[in-house]
Motif scaffolding. Structure first.
Motif, PDB file in Angstrom:
ATOM      1  N   ASP A  18       0.825  -1.208   0.000  1.00 17.39           N
ATOM      2  CA  ASP A  18       0.000   0.000   0.000  1.00 17.39           C
ATOM      3  C   ASP A  18       0.862   1.261   0.000  1.00 17.39           C
ATOM      4  O   ASP A  18       0.385   2.338  -0.366  1.00 17.39           O
ATOM      5  CB  ASP A  18      -0.918   0.025   1.235  1.00 17.39           C
ATOM      6  N   LEU A  19       2.119   1.116   0.429  1.00 13.35           N
ATOM      7  CA  LEU A  19       3.020   2.268   0.497  1.00 13.35           C
ATOM      8  C   LEU A  19       3.457   2.681  -0.902  1.00 13.35           C
ATOM      9  O   LEU A  19       3.821   1.843  -1.728  1.00 13.35           O
ATOM     10  CB  LEU A  19       4.253   1.933   1.343  1.00 13.35           C
ATOM     11  N   GLN A  20       3.429   3.967  -1.164  1.00 14.23           N
ATOM     12  CA  GLN A  20       3.825   4.469  -2.483  1.00 14.23           C
ATOM     13  C   GLN A  20       5.337   4.542  -2.620  1.00 14.23           C
ATOM     14  O   GLN A  20       6.059   4.771  -1.650  1.00 14.23           O
ATOM     15  CB  GLN A  20       3.217   5.850  -2.721  1.00 14.23           C
ATOM     16  N   ILE A  21       5.798   4.343  -3.842  1.00 16.24           N
ATOM     17  CA  ILE A  21       7.213   4.492  -4.162  1.00 16.24           C
ATOM     18  C   ILE A  21       7.476   5.963  -4.487  1.00 16.24           C
ATOM     19  O   ILE A  21       6.795   6.555  -5.315  1.00 16.24           O
ATOM     20  CB  ILE A  21       7.601   3.598  -5.358  1.00 16.24           C
ATOM     21  N   LYS A  22       8.456   6.531  -3.798  1.00 14.95           N
ATOM     22  CA  LYS A  22       8.753   7.958  -3.964  1.00 14.95           C
ATOM     23  C   LYS A  22       9.949   8.234  -4.870  1.00 14.95           C
ATOM     24  O   LYS A  22      10.067   9.321  -5.437  1.00 14.95           O
ATOM     25  CB  LYS A  22       8.991   8.611  -2.592  1.00 14.95           C
ATOM     26  N   ASN A  23      10.846   7.243  -4.985  1.00 16.58           N
ATOM     27  CA  ASN A  23      12.016   7.460  -5.843  1.00 16.58           C
ATOM     28  C   ASN A  23      12.576   6.127  -6.301  1.00 16.58           C
ATOM     29  O   ASN A  23      12.520   5.137  -5.573  1.00 16.58           O
ATOM     30  CB  ASN A  23      13.102   8.243  -5.087  1.00 16.58           C
ATOM     31  N   VAL A  24      13.083   6.099  -7.525  1.00 13.30           N
ATOM     32  CA  VAL A  24      13.715   4.912  -8.092  1.00 13.30           C
ATOM     33  C   VAL A  24      15.050   5.325  -8.693  1.00 13.30           C
ATOM     34  O   VAL A  24      15.150   6.366  -9.344  1.00 13.30           O
ATOM     35  CB  VAL A  24      12.820   4.272  -9.186  1.00 13.30           C
ATOM     36  N   TRP A  49      -0.519  -3.671  -7.153  1.00 17.05           N
ATOM     37  CA  TRP A  49      -0.199  -3.541  -5.733  1.00 17.05           C
ATOM     38  C   TRP A  49       1.324  -3.565  -5.565  1.00 17.05           C
ATOM     39  O   TRP A  49       2.014  -4.400  -6.130  1.00 17.05           O
ATOM     40  CB  TRP A  49      -0.837  -4.694  -4.954  1.00 17.05           C
ATOM     41  N   GLY A  50       1.835  -2.597  -4.814  1.00 15.66           N
ATOM     42  CA  GLY A  50       3.280  -2.502  -4.621  1.00 15.66           C
ATOM     43  C   GLY A  50       3.946  -1.526  -5.570  1.00 15.66           C
ATOM     44  O   GLY A  50       5.093  -1.148  -5.358  1.00 15.66           O
ATOM     45  N   GLU A  51       3.225  -1.119  -6.631  1.00 17.92           N
ATOM     46  CA  GLU A  51       3.803  -0.159  -7.581  1.00 17.92           C
ATOM     47  C   GLU A  51       2.854   1.002  -7.863  1.00 17.92           C
ATOM     48  O   GLU A  51       3.181   2.148  -7.612  1.00 17.92           O
ATOM     49  CB  GLU A  51       4.189  -0.867  -8.889  1.00 17.92           C
ATOM     50  N   THR A  52       1.695   0.694  -8.404  1.00 16.05           N
ATOM     51  CA  THR A  52       0.764   1.763  -8.788  1.00 16.05           C
ATOM     52  C   THR A  52      -0.576   1.599  -8.086  1.00 16.05           C
ATOM     53  O   THR A  52      -1.621   1.926  -8.650  1.00 16.05           O
ATOM     54  CB  THR A  52       0.565   1.765 -10.319  1.00 16.05           C
ATOM     55  N   HIS A  53      -0.551   1.110  -6.883  1.00 21.03           N
ATOM     56  CA  HIS A  53      -1.786   0.895  -6.118  1.00 21.03           C
ATOM     57  C   HIS A  53      -2.527   2.222  -5.938  1.00 21.03           C
ATOM     58  O   HIS A  53      -1.975   3.203  -5.443  1.00 21.03           O
ATOM     59  CB  HIS A  53      -1.449   0.294  -4.747  1.00 21.03           C
TER      60      HIS A  53
END
Length: 238
Positions: free
Chosen positions: A80-86, A149-153
């Motif tokens: 559920d946590l959003q990815i902020k940087n890659v 889920w895990g990427e663009t949830h």
């Protein structure tokens, strides 16, 4: 991916192993890709984005760092946590032939695909932003059919495209292609079990593309996939 518990192949992607095997047999990544193209009867030319060894790193909104494409693709953390940087570590440099192809292209199509474990890592290689900035090509973004889920949830189409712009360095896409045809209930039900839902084509998408092209772009298969002929027809008409 192989799903047999206890197997040394567990969680490995067949596609990746296929390329590794061919690269080993034929003496390098480029030769392996060429052989794969031949065996799969692929039309066109496939080029690697980089030949450098690099791992994908993702920073979550709580500061947690996830390392590796598989760990992003199949989250062991709270998806559920959003990815902020890659970012890539160690850094990778764009393959010379790929750089040249981008600069000389008439059209550049980005997507569909897993946003943070597939699309953005290719944009994160050193030299990619410069190649895209100097290319005269028209740019087309193809929005995903489903969230992941895990990427663009919880993502809408505009949020996906905004992220592609952020990492590509582009100010705006010339076109965005977004499916608006509802998928069959039985497919949606199966995807809901994996916390995947249709990616809504929202009005904010027009902020990120000169023209938004909507319609029925899904296939009639029993999984959520784009229909390659429909997408090809749209692109050829442009």
């Amino acid at each position: 991916r192989f799903n047999k518990e206890g197997s040394t192949l567990h969680q490995h992607s067949f596609g990746n192993l296929f390329l590794v095997a061919l690269s080993s047999i034929y003496g390098g990544e480029v030769e392996g890709i060429r052989k794969a193209s031949e065996l799969l009867n692929i039309k066109g030319k496939i080029l690697p984005v980089s030949l450098d060894r690099a791992h994908v790193h993702a920073i979550l909104e709580n500061g947690e760092e996830i390392v590796g494409e598989t760990n992003i693709d199949i989250p062991k953390h709270n998806g559920d946590l959003q990815i902020k940087n890659v970012f890539l570590d160690p850094p990778a440099k764009i393959y010379e032939e790929t750089d040249k192809a981008i600069r000389e292209a008439d059209f550049i199509v980005i997507g569909p695909g897993d946003l943070y474990s597939s699309l953005i890592p290719t944009l994160a290689v050193s030299g990619m932003k410069e190649a895209l900035a100097e290319s005269k090509a028209k740019t087309i973004a193809v929005c995903n059919l489903m969230t992941k889920w895990g990427e663009t949830h919880g993502f809408r189409a505009s949020e996906m495209i905004a992220e592609l712009l952020r990492y590509s360095g582009l100010k705006k896409f010339d076109y965005a292609v977004c499916n608006t045809e509802p998928l069959p209930p039985e497919i949606l039900s199966a995807y809901e079990k994996e916390k995947k839902y249709p990616m809504v084509c929202d009005s904010a998408l027009s902020k990120y593309a000169g023209k938004v092209i909507t319609g029925d772009f899904s296939s009639a298969a029993d999984i959520a996939r784009h229909d390659s002929e429909k997408i090809a027809r749209i692109i050829s008409e442009l």
